[in-house]
Structure formats: C-alpha cells, structure tokens
Design a protein around this motif. Structure first.
Motif, PDB file in Angstrom:
ATOM      1  N   MET A  26       0.806  -1.215   0.000  1.00  0.00           N
ATOM      2  CA  MET A  26       0.000   0.000   0.000  1.00  0.00           C
ATOM      3  C   MET A  26       0.845   1.275   0.000  1.00  0.00           C
ATOM      4  O   MET A  26       0.338   2.362  -0.243  1.00  0.00           O
ATOM      5  N   GLY A  27       2.145   1.125   0.280  1.00  0.00           N
ATOM      6  CA  GLY A  27       2.981   2.294   0.455  1.00  0.00           C
ATOM      7  C   GLY A  27       2.908   2.781   1.893  1.00  0.00           C
ATOM      8  O   GLY A  27       2.072   2.332   2.684  1.00  0.00           O
ATOM      9  N   GLY A  28       3.785   3.693   2.251  1.00  0.00           N
ATOM     10  CA  GLY A  28       3.815   4.186   3.620  1.00  0.00           C
ATOM     11  C   GLY A  28       4.806   3.415   4.461  1.00  0.00           C
ATOM     12  O   GLY A  28       5.569   2.572   3.971  1.00  0.00           O
ATOM     13  N   SER A  29       4.780   3.697   5.763  1.00  0.00           N
ATOM     14  CA  SER A  29       5.752   3.074   6.663  1.00  0.00           C
ATOM     15  C   SER A  29       5.134   2.626   7.979  1.00  0.00           C
ATOM     16  O   SER A  29       5.856   2.341   8.929  1.00  0.00           O
ATOM     17  N   GLY A  30       3.803   2.564   8.041  1.00  0.00           N
ATOM     18  CA  GLY A  30       3.134   2.225   9.295  1.00  0.00           C
ATOM     19  C   GLY A  30       3.456   0.850   9.830  1.00  0.00           C
ATOM     20  O   GLY A  30       3.543   0.667  11.052  1.00  0.00           O
ATOM     21  N   SER A  31       3.636  -0.118   8.951  1.00  0.00           N
ATOM     22  CA  SER A  31       3.976  -1.467   9.404  1.00  0.00           C
ATOM     23  C   SER A  31       5.324  -1.457  10.111  1.00  0.00           C
ATOM     24  O   SER A  31       5.492  -2.029  11.192  1.00  0.00           O
ATOM     25  N   LEU A  32       6.304  -0.817   9.482  1.00  0.00           N
ATOM     26  CA  LEU A  32       7.645  -0.747  10.052  1.00  0.00           C
ATOM     27  C   LEU A  32       7.682   0.084  11.325  1.00  0.00           C
ATOM     28  O   LEU A  32       8.246  -0.329  12.338  1.00  0.00           O
ATOM     29  N   ARG A  33       7.059   1.261  11.279  1.00  0.00           N
ATOM     30  CA  ARG A  33       7.093   2.151  12.443  1.00  0.00           C
ATOM     31  C   ARG A  33       6.408   1.498  13.652  1.00  0.00           C
ATOM     32  O   ARG A  33       6.881   1.576  14.779  1.00  0.00           O
ATOM     33  N   ALA A  34       5.260   0.848  13.417  1.00  0.00           N
ATOM     34  CA  ALA A  34       4.534   0.195  14.511  1.00  0.00           C
ATOM     35  C   ALA A  34       5.320  -0.986  15.055  1.00  0.00           C
ATOM     36  O   ALA A  34       5.352  -1.221  16.271  1.00  0.00           O
ATOM     37  N   ALA A  35       5.941  -1.751  14.162  1.00  0.00           N
ATOM     38  CA  ALA A  35       6.726  -2.907  14.611  1.00  0.00           C
ATOM     39  C   ALA A  35       7.923  -2.445  15.430  1.00  0.00           C
ATOM     40  O   ALA A  35       8.258  -3.054  16.456  1.00  0.00           O
ATOM     41  N   ASN A  36       8.583  -1.383  14.991  1.00  0.00           N
ATOM     42  CA  ASN A  36       9.691  -0.836  15.776  1.00  0.00           C
ATOM     43  C   ASN A  36       9.206  -0.383  17.150  1.00  0.00           C
ATOM     44  O   ASN A  36       9.844  -0.649  18.173  1.00  0.00           O
ATOM     45  N   ALA A  37       8.054   0.288  17.188  1.00  0.00           N
ATOM     46  CA  ALA A  37       7.511   0.763  18.467  1.00  0.00           C
ATOM     47  C   ALA A  37       7.172  -0.410  19.379  1.00  0.00           C
ATOM     48  O   ALA A  37       7.391  -0.354  20.593  1.00  0.00           O
ATOM     49  N   ALA A  38       6.637  -1.498  18.789  1.00  0.00           N
ATOM     50  CA  ALA A  38       6.336  -2.686  19.590  1.00  0.00           C
ATOM     51  C   ALA A  38       7.613  -3.297  20.147  1.00  0.00           C
ATOM     52  O   ALA A  38       7.646  -3.781  21.288  1.00  0.00           O
ATOM     53  N   ALA A  39       8.685  -3.280  19.348  1.00  0.00           N
ATOM     54  CA  ALA A  39       9.973  -3.776  19.839  1.00  0.00           C
ATOM     55  C   ALA A  39      10.503  -2.879  20.950  1.00  0.00           C
ATOM     56  O   ALA A  39      11.105  -3.357  21.914  1.00  0.00           O
ATOM     57  N   CYS A  40      10.261  -1.566  20.843  1.00  0.00           N
ATOM     58  CA  CYS A  40      10.642  -0.644  21.913  1.00  0.00           C
ATOM     59  C   CYS A  40       9.849  -0.946  23.184  1.00  0.00           C
ATOM     60  O   CYS A  40      10.380  -0.859  24.303  1.00  0.00           O
ATOM     61  N   ALA A  41       8.583  -1.310  23.019  1.00  0.00           N
ATOM     62  CA  ALA A  41       7.760  -1.691  24.171  1.00  0.00           C
ATOM     63  C   ALA A  41       8.291  -2.971  24.808  1.00  0.00           C
ATOM     64  O   ALA A  41       8.228  -3.141  26.036  1.00  0.00           O
ATOM     65  N   GLN A  42       8.832  -3.861  23.993  1.00  0.00           N
ATOM     66  CA  GLN A  42       9.451  -5.075  24.528  1.00  0.00           C
ATOM     67  C   GLN A  42      10.640  -4.727  25.413  1.00  0.00           C
ATOM     68  O   GLN A  42      10.852  -5.341  26.459  1.00  0.00           O
ATOM     69  N   ASP A  43      11.414  -3.731  25.012  1.00  0.00           N
ATOM     70  CA  ASP A  43      12.538  -3.277  25.850  1.00  0.00           C
ATOM     71  C   ASP A  43      12.055  -2.869  27.242  1.00  0.00           C
ATOM     72  O   ASP A  43      12.766  -3.062  28.235  1.00  0.00           O
ATOM     73  N   ALA A  44      10.841  -2.312  27.285  1.00  0.00           N
ATOM     74  CA  ALA A  44      10.287  -1.833  28.557  1.00  0.00           C
ATOM     75  C   ALA A  44       9.487  -2.909  29.285  1.00  0.00           C
ATOM     76  O   ALA A  44       8.911  -2.649  30.343  1.00  0.00           O
ATOM     77  N   GLY A  45       9.458  -4.126  28.734  1.00  0.00           N
ATOM     78  CA  GLY A  45       8.707  -5.209  29.356  1.00  0.00           C
ATOM     79  C   GLY A  45       7.207  -5.073  29.203  1.00  0.00           C
ATOM     80  O   GLY A  45       6.435  -5.638  29.989  1.00  0.00           O
ATOM     81  N   LYS A  46       6.756  -4.353  28.154  1.00  0.00           N
ATOM     82  CA  LYS A  46       5.333  -4.092  27.982  1.00  0.00           C
ATOM     83  C   LYS A  46       4.865  -4.404  26.560  1.00  0.00           C
ATOM     84  O   LYS A  46       3.937  -3.775  26.032  1.00  0.00           O
TER      85      LYS A  46
END
Length: 294
Positions: free
Chosen positions: A148-168
C-alpha cells in the motif's frame, strides 16, 4: 345446553394449553436464535478473516516478486529488542518459556486480517499463556507497507519492539490492534501517533521509549524479521502455526476458533508438564560494538 358449556370449557382449556405451548415454542425459538446469533458472529468474523487472508496471500506474492518489503532506506546495525528470539526467524516471545506448546504468529500491524485474528483470539491466547500451556512467538512483518505504500507497518513494529525493551510488549501489541486504522490510512507511520497510543499502557510512555521510537532503534531488526517472512513461503498475514503446523484459517477440516485452539493445545500437551518459568525481565539492549578497521 350443558354440552355447549362443556364444549366451551374444553375449548378454553385447549386455548390455554395452546397459549402455553406457543409461549414455550417462542421461548425455545428465542434461545435457539440467541445461540445462532452467537455462532453467526463468530462465523462472520472468521469468514472476514479468511476473506482478507485471500487478499493477503496475493499481496504476499506481489511483495515477494517485487522484492519490496516496505523497509526503510537507511541501513544500520541490527539492534534486537531485549529478550527477543534470535536466529534466522527473529521474534518477540510471550508466555512461560518452558510451555509445552509454541504458537508462532507472523503479523503486520497494518493488516486487517491480523486485527480480526487478534480481536477474536486474544483472550484465549492470553488464557493459555497464563495457564502455562502455551507460549507465543510474534514475528513482525511489513507486508502492507510494501503493497500500500507508507511506513506504518515498520514504524509500529519498531515501536512494539521498543515496548518489549520496557517489558510491555503484550499490552502495547494489543493496544495497536485494538486501535488499528483502516488499511489505507498510514496513521501508524507517524511516530507521534504511536507515542500517543503508548499512553494507554501504564508506564510505557517514557523518554527512553520515545527516543527508541523516534530513532527507529529496531528498524533493522524488524527488516530482518520481515525478510524471514518473505523467505518463509507464507501465503500472507496472519500466518499462525501451532508447534510448526499451520492452523489458520483451518487445521485439517476444523476452522480456527477459541474453542478449537484450546482443544488443539490440550491434545498437543497431553501427558506433558505445564510451563512455570516466567521470562526474565528485559534488560535495555546494548548498542552493537563498532567493528575495528583493518
């Protein structure tokens, strides 16, 4: 004349019996309708998931053929989130580490079928994890960005990985799917939106999380996970495997449902000990060492 009264009495009795019978039939019909409505809702959701999966399968072929996984243009070292599964199939694990069964879930945060799957199966997966019967491994893909274009899949996945760093990870993962925008709306491509949603998870919206999101700390790790998805021969997202066997949208002749997942896990775990080992608290990921020259 008396016979006429007798006849009337019989008629009234029959009418009363008929009314009771009608009420009973109406009550039975109502109960039947309730049961059918409940089943219909499950089937509608399941059908929607299956229908979107067909589109996702086509998208997967397009993405694989074009070689475009929707990744970022910048190349950088792979920084894995804390406590992640490494190797050639990177993932974020949840549940007890020694659970006897493993549910591998390949997902894209922009994928409508993934949201359908999560919204139907979420409580059951959490219940099985809490009991020690199941652990899950979430493999993050960027299929929709490529289509579809855009970067939402990547940006959201990165944010979820950042949440993993925080144990959440789990709480934020679920929040993203509950608040998923339409597939054509790349709202998740905006870091501000992802940080806004982090406020729904107690204790997640911190300077460290914001920095991780805005810097794209785990972008290359997400791209590595997406590469594993593209090379895995999957038809689309979500792709769900129980102990290596595909169970979405069906397992054999049975369609996936909360009840069937519980049954399949129970069958797989028969005679096995339930898991009790909780995953260790994630530690902040360390920056990769710079390679020496020469």
């Amino acid at each position: 004349m008396p016979p006429r009264f007798v006849a009337v009495g019989v008629s009234e009795k029959n009418r009363g019996d008929g009314n009771r019978s009608a009420r009973e039939r109406l009550q039975q019909q109502r109960e039947h309708d309730k049961a059918r409505e409940k089943q219909r809702r499950v089937l509608i959701v399941s059908a929607a998931v299956v229908g979107v999966l067909g589109l996702a399968a086509v998208v997967g072929v397009i993405a694989a053929n074009s070689g475009d996984g929707g990744g970022s243009d910048k190349a950088g070292p792979v920084v894995a989130p804390a406590g992640s599964v490494e190797g050639d199939k990177p993932a974020v694990p949840t549940g007890t580490t020694d659970a006897p069964s493993t549910l591998a879930i390949w997902e894209d945060f922009r994928c409508p079928a993934c949201a359908q799957f999560e919204n139907v199966m979420r409580d059951t997966i959490h219940e099985l994890e809490a009991s020690g019967a199941l652990k899950a491994e979430y493999h993050l893909a960027t299929l929709i960005d490529g289509n579809m274009g855009g970067s939402g899949s990547l940006r959201a996945a990165n944010a979820a990985a950042c949440a993993q760093d925080a144990g959440k990870f789990t709480a934020y993962h679920d929040t993203l799917y509950i608040n998923q925008p339409p597939e054509t709306d790349d709202a998740f491509g905006k870091n501000a939106k992802l940080i806004e949603l982090a406020a729904k998870v107690p204790g997640l919206d911190t300077p460290a999380f914001r920095s991780c999101v805005e810097d794209g700390t785990h972008d290359s790790w997400v791209e590595k996970s997406n590469e594993a998805f593209r090379n895995g021969g999957f038809r689309g997202t979500p792709s769900v495997l129980l102990n290596g066997e595909s169970i979405f949208p069906t397992k054999g002749n049975e369609q996936i449902s909360p009840e069937n997942l519980k049954k399949w896990v129970a069958e797989a775990n028969k005679g096995k000990k339930l898991g009790t080992a909780s995953p260790s608290a994630p530690a902040a990921p360390s920056a990769p060492a710079a390679s020496s020259a020469g």
